[in-house]
Design an enzyme around this catalytic site. Sequence first.
Site, PDB file in Angstrom:
ATOM      1  N   GLY A  15      82.555 -25.180  23.444  1.00  0.00           N
ATOM      2  CA  GLY A  15      82.847 -25.806  22.155  1.00  0.00           C
ATOM      3  C   GLY A  15      83.111 -27.302  22.219  1.00  0.00           C
ATOM      4  N   ARG A  68      69.685  -7.476  13.941  1.00  0.00           N
ATOM      5  CA  ARG A  68      69.516  -7.514  12.484  1.00  0.00           C
ATOM      6  C   ARG A  68      70.849  -7.383  11.758  1.00  0.00           C
ATOM      7  NH1 ARG A  68      68.539  -4.219   8.390  1.00  0.00           N
ATOM      8  NH2 ARG A  68      68.636  -2.353   9.688  1.00  0.00           N
ATOM      9  N   ARG A  93      71.992 -18.005  20.469  1.00  0.00           N
ATOM     10  CA  ARG A  93      71.211 -16.900  19.891  1.00  0.00           C
ATOM     11  C   ARG A  93      70.057 -17.495  19.114  1.00  0.00           C
ATOM     12  NH1 ARG A  93      72.959 -11.717  21.477  1.00  0.00           N
ATOM     13  NH2 ARG A  93      75.153 -11.941  21.954  1.00  0.00           N
ATOM     14  N   ASN A 109      70.781 -28.224  14.637  1.00  0.00           N
ATOM     15  CA  ASN A 109      71.095 -27.758  15.990  1.00  0.00           C
ATOM     16  C   ASN A 109      71.062 -28.951  16.930  1.00  0.00           C
ATOM     17  OD1 ASN A 109      71.461 -25.908  18.196  1.00  0.00           O
ATOM     18  ND2 ASN A 109      69.269 -26.053  18.627  1.00  0.00           N
ATOM     19  N   HIS A 111      70.289 -29.766  20.946  1.00  0.00           N
ATOM     20  CA  HIS A 111      69.677 -29.124  22.111  1.00  0.00           C
ATOM     21  C   HIS A 111      69.645 -30.126  23.261  1.00  0.00           C
ATOM     22  CE1 HIS A 111      67.143 -26.460  24.418  1.00  0.00           C
ATOM     23  NE2 HIS A 111      66.416 -27.518  24.718  1.00  0.00           N
ATOM     24  N   ASP A 147      63.993 -24.064  18.982  1.00  0.00           N
ATOM     25  CA  ASP A 147      64.248 -25.490  19.252  1.00  0.00           C
ATOM     26  C   ASP A 147      63.102 -26.362  18.755  1.00  0.00           C
ATOM     27  OD1 ASP A 147      66.654 -24.774  20.549  1.00  0.00           O
ATOM     28  OD2 ASP A 147      65.608 -24.465  22.446  1.00  0.00           O
TER      29      ASP A 147
HETATM   30  C1  GAR Z   1      75.500 -28.191  24.421  1.00  0.00           C
HETATM   31  O1  GAR Z   1      75.086 -28.984  25.495  1.00  0.00           O
HETATM   32  C2  GAR Z   1      74.347 -27.937  23.480  1.00  0.00           C
HETATM   33  O2  GAR Z   1      73.422 -28.969  23.442  1.00  0.00           O
HETATM   34  C3  GAR Z   1      73.730 -26.701  24.086  1.00  0.00           C
HETATM   35  O3  GAR Z   1      74.798 -25.923  24.491  1.00  0.00           O
HETATM   36  C4  GAR Z   1      75.852 -26.787  24.897  1.00  0.00           C
HETATM   37  C5  GAR Z   1      77.141 -26.276  24.319  1.00  0.00           C
HETATM   38  O4  GAR Z   1      78.217 -26.888  24.918  1.00  0.00           O
HETATM   39  N1  GAR Z   1      72.897 -26.019  23.142  1.00  0.00           N
HETATM   40  C6  GAR Z   1      71.795 -25.363  23.495  1.00  0.00           C
HETATM   41  O5  GAR Z   1      71.433 -25.221  24.632  1.00  0.00           O
HETATM   42  C7  GAR Z   1      71.015 -24.771  22.319  1.00  0.00           C
HETATM   43  N2  GAR Z   1      69.683 -24.459  22.689  1.00  0.00           N
HETATM   44  P1  GAR Z   1      79.648 -26.700  24.272  1.00  0.00           P
HETATM   45  O6  GAR Z   1      79.909 -25.214  24.128  1.00  0.00           O
HETATM   46  O7  GAR Z   1      80.596 -27.365  25.227  1.00  0.00           O
HETATM   47  O8  GAR Z   1      79.609 -27.392  22.939  1.00  0.00           O
END
Ligand code: GAR
Length: 218
Positions: A15, A68, A93, A109, A111, A147
């Site tokens: 988070g 679902r 997810r 989002n 990424h 993505d």
């Molecule tokens: C982040 O680096 C985000 O970009 C990535 O998960 C991490 C979450 O970190 N998201 C993905 O990979 C989505 N495809 P966090 O839990 O410390 O925020």
Amino acid sequence: MSTPSSLAILLSGQGSTMRALVEACRDGRIPLTPALVLSDREEAPGLAWARTAGLRTATVDYRGLGRRRAEERLAALLDDASPTWIALAGFMRILGSDLVRPWLGRMVNIHPSLLPRYPGVDTYRRALAAGEREHGSTVHFVDESLDGGPRIAYVRVPVHPGDDPERLAERTKAAEQKLYPWVCDRLARGILQWSHGSVRYRDGILEEPLDATAFLDG
Ligand code: GAR
């Protein structure tokens, strides 16, 4: 009195990006009120932080529900909270079209790669294995692709000699914590907008996502 514009955040893990968004909302850098933090994992450390921070939280545990039904629950929770914006912040997810479609243009989002390079998981290891000199993170609108929705902005981070995935992740995550609030603020103020499957920035449609690297330095 009108309802203030609000933000729901979905996460699965630590988070750190959610915290960056919540802190930016609270100190006025994003003109949104954090409305709800949702997780697919009750044990996600980010969820515990959100509770301590006094935020409304909920979990939809996919185990035993199936995708679902889990998505129906997520959709119901989001409908109930009725946020202006939804930010996926490490929500690991893939979301189905029934969930995504009603929020098209209002769900984003982040990424950890310079999309369209390295969609999916394990981006740091794959970028290092390919010998990339530069990595980064991208914020994009969420559509039904993995993505692959319209890209809004990205931040570049250098790959240093001897980097391993952990070190590169640490550098990239620090940059993400600036990028995501920067983008969400501009979305909330209408400076960046969804426009028929493209991204509008001020008076024009973006041909390429914004490179926010220079804006975020310092
Ligand atoms: C982040 O680096 C985000 O970009 C990535 O998960 C991490 C979450 O970190 N998201 C993905 O990979 C989505 N495809 P966090 O839990 O410390 O925020």
